[in-house]
Design an enzyme around this catalytic site. Structure first.
Site, PDB file in Angstrom:
ATOM      1  N   GLU A  26      -2.571  -7.134  -2.191  1.00  0.00           N
ATOM      2  CA  GLU A  26      -1.535  -6.104  -2.046  1.00  0.00           C
ATOM      3  C   GLU A  26      -0.217  -6.712  -2.452  1.00  0.00           C
ATOM      4  O   GLU A  26       0.094  -7.847  -2.079  1.00  0.00           O
ATOM      5  CB  GLU A  26      -1.404  -5.615  -0.592  1.00  0.00           C
ATOM      6  N   GLU A  33      -5.219  -7.378   7.028  1.00  0.00           N
ATOM      7  CA  GLU A  33      -4.026  -7.883   7.732  1.00  0.00           C
ATOM      8  C   GLU A  33      -4.321  -8.146   9.212  1.00  0.00           C
ATOM      9  O   GLU A  33      -3.640  -7.651  10.103  1.00  0.00           O
ATOM     10  CB  GLU A  33      -2.856  -6.906   7.566  1.00  0.00           C
TER      11      GLU A  33
HETATM   12  C1  BG6 Z   1       0.107  -3.202   4.365  1.00  0.00           C
HETATM   13  C2  BG6 Z   1      -1.117  -2.386   4.612  1.00  0.00           C
HETATM   14  O1  BG6 Z   1       0.685  -3.414   5.615  1.00  0.00           O
HETATM   15  O2  BG6 Z   1       1.163  -2.671   3.653  1.00  0.00           O
HETATM   16  C3  BG6 Z   1      -1.180  -1.076   3.867  1.00  0.00           C
HETATM   17  O3  BG6 Z   1      -2.311  -3.110   4.421  1.00  0.00           O
HETATM   18  C4  BG6 Z   1       0.211  -0.491   3.763  1.00  0.00           C
HETATM   19  O4  BG6 Z   1      -2.082  -0.241   4.546  1.00  0.00           O
HETATM   20  C5  BG6 Z   1       1.064  -1.447   2.953  1.00  0.00           C
HETATM   21  O5  BG6 Z   1       0.248   0.792   3.216  1.00  0.00           O
HETATM   22  C6  BG6 Z   1       2.458  -0.959   2.653  1.00  0.00           C
HETATM   23  O6  BG6 Z   1       3.099  -0.525   3.828  1.00  0.00           O
HETATM   24  P1  BG6 Z   1       3.764   0.896   3.888  1.00  0.00           P
HETATM   25  O7  BG6 Z   1       4.299   1.021   5.268  1.00  0.00           O
HETATM   26  O8  BG6 Z   1       4.831   0.911   2.860  1.00  0.00           O
HETATM   27  O9  BG6 Z   1       2.691   1.871   3.600  1.00  0.00           O
END
Ligand code: BG6
Length: 492
Positions: free
Chosen positions: A390, A200
């Site tokens: 993701e 990211e």
């Molecule tokens: C992304 C990141 O921003 O979202 C992860 O690459 C992160 O590291 C994921 O965990 C989800 O965000 P959160 O705040 O729910 O953990």
């Protein structure tokens, strides 16, 4: 005929600092997450320090908090640091990988903790214990025919580099990162083929004005300079990776948010277009096309940004283009220049509330069609293989008396997103993989919580760090196993 390719990489994703734990074991040095406390959807995580007079202190970095002059980051008594033990993947990786294999994973995305290999970040020789750990993990994955997909940097610059070099605002970091990346490519040659340089990467600029923060020109100067050094570091890594093993496939990783204009007002249309450029295309263009886009100068001018860019940097960017575009996708966001009646407020989410969508308990818009939109827009722009590395629903899970965990909300979420991915593939998008986030419950990056759970696998740990750390299968575990076995055709 199935929509997804025969070799489609179904799997799951994690990051070192959110799951390994063992923060100070076997020679690992600290990273920013190790001085970051737990938080919640309402309370920001705090970064702790000792000020120049020896007094303890804490500030909300995400809310624009800065380390006071002369202070040093520190782990303090009376605070809880959830990343210190993560979910103890460091000691339990064999059990976890066996569970991934049971689900039929073809790939597993994980990251390498920089400070496990280089505790301070500026050493010339790596920590052998760190190398040994990752080699064991990759070997274990291969034993189960799971292809590792490795992020080299997932928000975890060694703390020493932050304190002694000013972090990524210092050009020296390019050299240190290059050494770290070279070590990864050399030591794990033959074990790892798929790599991502910076997780990211676009967050640095995209989040500047989130949470109602007002960013100054100086903040923009730092953010764009950080990005430039990271672009060059990424390009170097791509070149080094290709030299060491031409088989390597190296990608960028962008925080993918689909932006919509809040109304047909041309001002809203422009605001929306500007956000795509600043938030999404700026980084993607540099990493995929190997040069800054035309609109970059406009963005810099808006904040009087003057960058340190050398001729050699520009050559390196051109020579270090990525092989694939990967991204995270959780939500869409609506932008408007008009007064907003209803606002979204959650961690990592902000803006006007879209009346056509529903929102998670953390304020994230649930928008599967936004994923298709993103896939199709991006594929048209770069024509590179894409991977969704993701995606997922952070939700509260309940463990029933018999130990079962029923999570139909998670299944529904994935079903709709996978359907949209399938449509994008039918429309010609070259999508090569899907790794849902937090395939095993882990520490949330935004809030530091455990109860914001993403996993197909439940981990018995609470927000105070208590629990057995035992793993168990949620209903979604069996569902995803079926999805993988049918190559994405059985979504019932
Ligand atoms: C992304 C990141 O921003 O979202 C992860 O690459 C992160 O590291 C994921 O965990 C989800 O965000 P959160 O705040 O729910 O953990």
């Amino acid at each position: 005929m199935t929509k997804f390719s025969e070799n489609f990489l179904w799997g799951g994703a994690t990051a070192a600092n959110q799951c390994e734990g063992a923060w100070n074991v076997d020679g690992r040095g600290p990273a920013m997450t190790d001085v970051t406390t737990g938080g919640s959807v309402k309370a920001h995580r705090m970064v702790t320090y000792i000020d120049k007079d020896g007094n303890p202190g804490a500030m909300a970095k995400m809310k624009g908090g800065k380390l006071p002059e002369g202070a040093k980051y520190a782990v303090l008594d009376g605070y809880y640091y959830p990343n210190h033990d993560g979910i103890d993947f460091y000691h339990r990786y064999k059990e976890d990988i066996a569970l991934f294999a049971e689900m039929g994973f073809k790939t597993f995305r994980m990251s390498i903790s920089w400070s496990r290999l280089y505790p301070n970040g500026d050493e010339t020789e790596p920590n052998q214990k760190g190398i040994e750990f990752y080699r064991n993990v990759f070997t274990e994955l291969r034993k189960h025919n799971i292809e590792p997909l490795v992020t080299i940097w997932h928000f975890d610059t060694p703390l020493y580099l932050e304190e002694h070099y000013g972090g990524w605002t210092n050009r020296k970091l390019i050299e240190f990162f290059g050494r770290f990346a070279r070590t990864c490519f050399t030591e794990f040659k033959g074990l790892v083929k798929y790599w991502l340089t910076f997780n990211e990467i676009n967050n640095t600029v995209m989040f500047l004005e989130l949470f109602g923060n007002k960013a100054t020109d100086e903040d923009y100067q730092k953010a764009y300079q950080t990005l430039h050094y990271q672009f060059v570091a990424s390009a170097h890594a791509v070149k080094i990776g290709h030299e060491i093993d031409p088989e390597n496939k190296i990608g960028c990783m962008i925080c993918g948010i689909t932006y919509y204009p809040g109304s047909p007002d041309p001002n809203d249309i422009l605001k929306n277009r500007d956000m795509w450029e600043k938030g999404i295309y700026y980084c993607g263009d540099v990493q995929c096309k190997g040069k800054y886009p035309t609109f970059a100068q406009r963005l810099w001018n808006e904040h009087n940004v003057k960058l340190d860019i050398t001729e050699q940097d520009l050559i390196d960017l051109k020579e270090g283009k990525v092989d694939m575009y990967t991204f995270s996708y959780y939500m869409s966001t609506m932008l408007t220049t008009h007064e907003v009646k209803e606002k979204v407020s959650g961690n990592f989410s902000a803006g006007a509330k879209n009346p056509y969508l529903t929102y998670s308990d953390w304020g994230w818009a649930l928008d599967p069609k936004g994923l298709r939109y993103y896939l199709e827009m991006i594929y048209d722009r770069y024509e590179l293989p894409l991977m969704v590395v993701e995606n997922g629903l952070g939700a509260y899970d309940t463990v029933e008396e018999d130990g079962s965990i029923h999570d139909p909300y998670r299944i529904d979420y994935f079903r709709e997103h996978i359907k949209e991915m399938g449509i994008a593939v039918e429309h010609g998008v070259d999508l090569i993989g899907f790794t849902p986030w937090g395939c095993i419950d882990l520490v949330s990056a935004g809030t530091g919580e455990m109860r914001k759970r993403y996993g197909f696998i439940y981990v018995d740990k609470d927000d105070e760090g208590k629990g057995t750390f035992n793993r168990s299968r949620k209903d979604s575990f069996y569902w995803y196993k079926k999805v993988i076995a049918s190559n994405g055709t059985d979504l019932d």
